[in-house]
Design a protein around this motif. Structure first.
Motif, mmCIF file in Angstrom:
data_model
loop_
_atom_site.group_PDB
_atom_site.id
_atom_site.type_symbol
_atom_site.label_atom_id
_atom_site.label_comp_id
_atom_site.label_asym_id
_atom_site.label_seq_id
_atom_site.Cartn_x
_atom_site.Cartn_y
_atom_site.Cartn_z
ATOM 1 N N LYS A 125 17.316 -11.045 7.627
ATOM 2 C CA LYS A 125 17.530 -12.088 6.626
ATOM 3 C C LYS A 125 16.298 -12.276 5.739
ATOM 4 O O LYS A 125 16.425 -12.535 4.550
ATOM 5 C CB LYS A 125 17.887 -13.407 7.301
ATOM 6 N N ALA A 126 15.117 -12.167 6.310
ATOM 7 C CA ALA A 126 13.885 -12.395 5.557
ATOM 8 C C ALA A 126 13.412 -11.146 4.819
ATOM 9 O O ALA A 126 12.941 -11.234 3.688
ATOM 10 C CB ALA A 126 12.782 -12.887 6.494
ATOM 11 N N GLN A 127 13.481 -10.012 5.464
ATOM 12 C CA GLN A 127 13.057 -8.709 4.948
ATOM 13 C C GLN A 127 11.556 -8.552 4.745
ATOM 14 O O GLN A 127 11.052 -7.447 4.732
ATOM 15 C CB GLN A 127 13.794 -8.343 3.670
ATOM 16 N N SER A 128 10.842 -9.635 4.554
ATOM 17 C CA SER A 128 9.394 -9.544 4.427
ATOM 18 C C SER A 128 8.762 -10.699 5.197
ATOM 19 O O SER A 128 9.440 -11.642 5.594
ATOM 20 C CB SER A 128 8.958 -9.560 2.959
ATOM 21 N N CYS A 129 7.458 -10.585 5.402
ATOM 22 C CA CYS A 129 6.774 -11.592 6.209
ATOM 23 C C CYS A 129 5.344 -11.764 5.718
ATOM 24 O O CYS A 129 4.859 -11.010 4.882
ATOM 25 C CB CYS A 129 6.754 -11.149 7.671
ATOM 26 N N PHE A 130 4.691 -12.763 6.270
ATOM 27 C CA PHE A 130 3.248 -12.849 6.174
ATOM 28 C C PHE A 130 2.722 -12.126 7.398
ATOM 29 O O PHE A 130 3.060 -12.466 8.539
ATOM 30 C CB PHE A 130 2.752 -14.299 6.142
ATOM 31 N N PHE A 131 1.920 -11.112 7.179
ATOM 32 C CA PHE A 131 1.383 -10.238 8.224
ATOM 33 C C PHE A 131 -0.084 -10.624 8.402
ATOM 34 O O PHE A 131 -0.886 -10.462 7.479
ATOM 35 C CB PHE A 131 1.523 -8.789 7.748
ATOM 36 N N CYS A 132 -0.425 -11.158 9.559
ATOM 37 C CA CYS A 132 -1.769 -11.693 9.801
ATOM 38 C C CYS A 132 -2.534 -10.806 10.775
ATOM 39 O O CYS A 132 -2.022 -10.443 11.836
ATOM 40 C CB CYS A 132 -1.690 -13.100 10.369
ATOM 41 N N THR A 133 -3.775 -10.473 10.402
ATOM 42 C CA THR A 133 -4.664 -9.685 11.245
ATOM 43 C C THR A 133 -5.970 -10.443 11.431
ATOM 44 O O THR A 133 -6.122 -11.547 10.916
ATOM 45 C CB THR A 133 -4.941 -8.311 10.600
ATOM 46 N N ALA A 134 -6.906 -9.822 12.117
ATOM 47 C CA ALA A 134 -8.217 -10.423 12.394
ATOM 48 C C ALA A 134 -8.026 -11.762 13.102
ATOM 49 O O ALA A 134 -8.654 -12.754 12.771
ATOM 50 C CB ALA A 134 -9.040 -10.559 11.109
ATOM 51 N N MET A 135 -7.141 -11.749 14.081
ATOM 52 C CA MET A 135 -6.744 -12.977 14.767
ATOM 53 C C MET A 135 -7.855 -13.561 15.652
ATOM 54 O O MET A 135 -7.899 -14.760 15.857
ATOM 55 C CB MET A 135 -5.510 -12.713 15.640
ATOM 56 N N LYS A 136 -8.729 -12.723 16.167
ATOM 57 C CA LYS A 136 -9.691 -13.194 17.166
ATOM 58 C C LYS A 136 -11.120 -13.298 16.649
ATOM 59 O O LYS A 136 -12.058 -13.331 17.417
ATOM 60 C CB LYS A 136 -9.635 -12.274 18.384
ATOM 61 N N THR A 137 -11.279 -13.384 15.337
ATOM 62 C CA THR A 137 -12.626 -13.406 14.767
ATOM 63 C C THR A 137 -13.246 -14.800 14.748
ATOM 64 O O THR A 137 -14.450 -14.930 14.558
ATOM 65 C CB THR A 137 -12.603 -12.884 13.316
ATOM 66 N N GLY A 138 -12.432 -15.822 14.908
ATOM 67 C CA GLY A 138 -12.928 -17.187 14.768
ATOM 68 C C GLY A 138 -12.836 -17.684 13.335
ATOM 69 O O GLY A 138 -13.083 -18.849 13.057
#
Length: 178
Positions: free
Chosen positions: A31-44
Motif C-alpha cells: 500500500k505504501a510502496q516507499s518508506c523512510f529508510f533510517c540508518t546509523a541507528m546506534k551512533t547516538g
C-alpha cells in the motif's frame, strides 16, 4: 492500557508472528510502496533518514531495495547493519514501523529481478551500471496500525461513534515478529 482502549467495545490489538506477520508486512508495504529508510541507528545522533522505494517484499517479509554502492546509506550499513523503516500507506491507516538488519550484495540475478526502467534516473548506465547494489532488510521486530475492515467501514464507525458518543474505532494495532 490507556483510556481510549478501555472505552473500545471491540478488540483493537492483535500481535502477529511468523507467516501472519510476514503477510501483514507484505500487505502494508504494498500500500505504501516507499518508506523512510533510517540508518546509523546506534551512533547516538539522529538517525540518517531518506525516502526509499521498496522493489520487492518476499514471502518471509524481507524487503528488497536497489541502492548506489557509493551512497551514504551503503556506507552507514557497512558500519552498522541495524535499520528502521517507516511506512504510511494512506492518510489515516496502513502504518508500519520495522526494525531489522540490512545486508548489501551485488547479486546480478537479483538486480535483474528487481530492475525497473525508471531506476535509470539514479543508475544512468542502466541495469548493468556498476554502482547498483541490492539491500536486503530482514525485519526482526515491528509495529503496525491499520483498519480491520477498510477505510469505508472505519469512517462509518467514526461517524456512528460521534453521533452516539461512543468509541467505535475500527483500528487494529500490534507487534510484528516475522
Amino acid at each position: 492500557m490507556d483510556s481510549i482502549n478501555k472505552q473500545q467495545p471491540e478488540e483493537n490489538r492483535k500481535d502477529l508472528e511468523s507467516g501472519a506477520a510476514a503477510e501483514k508486512i507484505k500487505e502494508l508495504v504494498a500500500k505504501a510502496q516507499s518508506c523512510f529508510f533510517c540508518t546509523a541507528m546506534k551512533t547516538g545522533n539522529p538517525a540518517a533518514t531518506r525516502p526509499m522505494s521498496v522493489q520487492e517484499t518476499d514471502e518471509q517479509g524481507n524487503l528488497w531495495f536497489l541502492s548506489a554502492a557509493d551512497s551514504h546509506k551503503n556506507a552507514e550499513i557497512a558500519i552498522d547493519p541495524a535499520v528502521q523503516l517507516f511506512f504510511q500507506g494512506s492518510p489515516h491507516s496502513d502504518f508500519l514501523a520495522l526494525y531489522g538488519k540490512a545486508i548489501i550484495t551485488t547479486d546480478k540475478e537479483k538486480i535483474k529481478q528487481l530492475w525497473n526502467p525508471l531506476l535509470k534516473t539514479w543508475f544512468t548506465e542502466g541495469i548493468d551500471d556498476p554502482r547498483i547494489t541490492v539491500i536486503k532488510v530482514t525485519p526482526e521486530d515491528g509495529y503496525y496500525w491499520d483498519t480491520k475492515h477498510g477505510m469505508m467501514i472505519a469512517f462509518i464507525k467514526q461517524v456512528a461513534g460521534a453521533m452516539t458518543g461512543q468509541t467505535l474505532d475500527d483500528s487494529i494495532e500490534g507487534t510484528l515478529k516475522p
